[in-house]
Design a protein around this motif. Structure first.
Motif: not given
Length: 630
Positions: A19, A22-23, A26, A33, A35, A46, A192, A194-196
């Motif tokens: 991830l 991807e972060i 973005q 974002t 995260a 990140c 927006n 993004l998550r793990k």
């Protein structure tokens, strides 16, 4: 350089963790974002990587001064220019640092959210070429979060100063309400996230409801090899539990925020290097400490929320090897937690009274004090006015939210010196004041850059080189400051309280009752959720992941609940399994009872004999009095 070249050059990694890339992408695409990465998931990379790709400076907002200082030092070791502006720094010192950010080549400026109160800071940020705004511990901006900090609401000022700069918000703990709230409060142009997954497949969560906690703690320390952390409720308990562990042969030490900086650093380093096996600590320990091989984290009391527990337990097993997160509690812990909840919400009259006592404590007159930043000793304040510490601390937080004061955490700042005259004037002073000549020469030889900026010094080192007592050095520095040759800022290691507005008369003090009621409702739900976790019969990992709104989380198979289910399932099927084994053994040979019982691989001797008797009674096996056969 590309993001992969930067990662390799500065961090020595050939690829990003899941991830992270991807972060970073973005952010480089200019998208606001949020995260969500679990504790130890590599959040700092990140924002550090994309900030290094682009020209300009990255502003990082964090509530944790110790973590800011660690990250600044780590960046400097990599040859990356970074500074942190924290409480305890003087106005002139801050002015010079901000100038370096505007006109120099600083890449990272770390700020506590309280600093955004200052018009000086905001005005300088306006003139900076900002490439990214990073918000660490972003859950602190949400009233729904477990660690809401009102100063975080001021971060919106950064967006107003640089509306086109992307924002990257990072957190390891956020429910769905908090996720939505963070994006709204930070003014995201579009959602927006993004998550793990927060799932930690290698961490076994275990809970014991028992009275003899020490006995279980000893058992854990004996049976789980490697380093560990034991979290306790208060400072006094850290010393007591560490002492008891030591008396029972376990290498241990204690840690809390009340220790001075040198003691904290020494204890931390000894534990990180394996010289101390178990650290007994309050929740002040752990933030920013990257030790991957922690094998167990034990809580000797119920924490205040599921979020706090998950973050602290998450310090176990960052190397992806098996680790254990153990919660030990009894019924009195539950009662104590609920009592603490009540103390955390003082009445409006109590808040007014504490505000009045603050003015008396610092001898600030009505209408005065605005902008003053003062060292604040909370225990001394509570002792002088006979106040409960928990109730007082939370009263201060409500006063902070309503904009009357600002309270910082304890922070260590080394002694700093800046030369306030030109080199020609300093030379002239040395000629005219020969008693200071050798002293000034020694300092200038030992520390560079004093004409341009505040430079950290160590009075003990200077005293050793001069072969003079420590106090003599302090006195000479103080005299030079009085004579306006230098500015000398002695080291400090205390929290600071700032009067954001002039001191009000109590009758004019507005306290937001509705907000207090809303916060109490939110915190009550958090307390009840962590009590429910302690008493739940659901898979521990499933409970935690469901709390953080992960859909259909799997059973972990390794927590105490899952292991007990496996044991019960095995126990139910055990007689049938022993029966099958007995029939198979006797179909191959006629065996004596002793030989038959010892040949069976499953169950206890008692369980094996019971099965043999049942098989005889049902006629499925026979005996001639000596041997058994099918």
């Amino acid at each position: 350089m590309t993001i992969h070249e930067i990662l390799r050059h500065y961090w020595g990694h050939s690829r990003f963790r899941p991830l992270q890339e991807e972060i970073v992408q973005q952010v480089l695409d200019g998208n606001d974002t949020l995260a969500l990465l679990p504790t130890g998931g590599g959040k700092s990379i990140c924002f550090q990587v994309p900030a290094l790709v682009r020209p300009g400076i990255c502003i990082v907002v964090s509530p944790l001064i110790a973590l800011m200082k660690d990250q600044v030092e780590n960046l400097k070791e990599k040859g990356i220019k970074a500074i942190a502006i924290t409480s305890g720094m003087g106005k002139r010192e801050i002015d010079i640092q901000l100038d370096n950010c505007v006109y120099g080549d600083i890449k990272f400026l770390y700020l506590s959210p309280e600093r955004l109160l200052s018009e000086l800071v905001k005005e300088r940020i306006r003139h900076m070429k900002v490439n990214l705004i990073a918000i660490d511990e972003a859950h602190c901006i949400s009233q729904w979060g477990y660690d809401f900090r009102p100063p975080y609401l001021r971060i919106t000022a950064l967006r107003e100063l640089h509306p086109t700069v992307p924002v990257l918000a990072l957190t390891a703990t956020a429910t769905e309400n908090v996720v939505k709230d963070i994006q709204e409060k930070l003014g995201f142009k579009k959602p927006n996230v993004l998550r793990k997954s927060f799932e930690r497949k290698n961490v076994a969560y275990v809970i014991f409801n028992l009275e003899d906690k020490f006995r279980k703690l000893f058992s854990i320390a004996e049976n789980i090899q490697g380093t560990g952390i034991v979290y306790v409720r208060n400072r006094r308990e850290t010393q007591e539990v560490a002492r008891v562990l030591g008396l029972n042969g376990f290498s241990s030490d204690f840690y809390h925020a009340g220790l001075d900086h040198l003691a904290r650093s020494a204890k931390q380093e000894a534990w990180k290097k394996g010289k101390v096996r178990i650290m007994v600590a309050t929740n002040a320990f752990g933030m920013g400490i990257d030790k991957p091989d922690v094998r167990f984290v034990v809580h000797l009391d119920i924490p205040e929320s599921v979020e706090a527990y998950f973050q602290e337990a998450g310090r176990a097993g960052r190397d992806e090897q098996r680790a254990y997160a153990v919660l030990l509690y009894d019924t009195s812990d539950v009662a104590q937690l609920r009592r603490k909840l009540e103390l955390s919400f003082p009445s409006v009259d109590e808040i007014r009274k504490i505000y009045h006592q603050l003015g008396n404590f610092f001898q600030v007159a009505y209408g005065a004090g605005e902008g003053q930043s003062l060292e604040f000793d909370l225990p001394e304040f509570c002792s002088r006015f006979k106040l409960d510490v928990i109730k007082t601390l939370h009263a201060l937080k409500f006063l902070e939210k309503d904009g009357y004061i600002s309270l910082s955490e304890s922070v260590f700042l080394p002694s700093r010196v800046k030369v306030m005259v030109t080199s020609e004037d300093l030379y002239r002073f040395q000629v005219e004041h020969s008693a200071f000549d050798t002293f000034i020469k020694l300092i200038l030889r030992s520390y560079g850059g004093m004409f341009e900026q505040y430079t950290a010094i160590r009075e003990y080192d200077i005293a050793k080189r001069m072969e003079q007592p420590y106090q003599v050095v302090k006195d000479m520095l103080t005299q030079l400051k009085t004579m306006e040759i230098i500015d000398y800022l002695p080291q400090s290691d205390k929290p600071y309280l700032q009067f954001v507005r002039p001191r009000f008369d109590n009758k004019d003090l507005y306290i937001d009752r509705r907000y207090i009621g809303d916060r109490k409702a939110i915190v009550t739900r958090q307390v009840e959720a962590v009590i429910a976790y302690a008493g739940s019969s659901e898979c521990r990992s499933q409970f935690l992941l469901s709390y953080f709104n992960e859909a259909s989380p799997p059973k972990c198979g390794i927590c105490d609940i899952c292991l007990e289910e496996k044991r019960r399932a095995t126990a139910v099927n055990l007689p049938e399994q022993i029966e099958n084994e007995v029939v198979q053994l006797l179909s191959l040979d006629h065996l004596s009872l002793d030989k038959l019982i010892t040949s069976i691989s499953l169950g206890s001797e008692k369980e094996r004999i019971a099965v043999v008797r049942n098989l005889l009674d049902s006629g499925r096996i026979k005996t001639d009095g000596t041997r058994y056969y099918v």
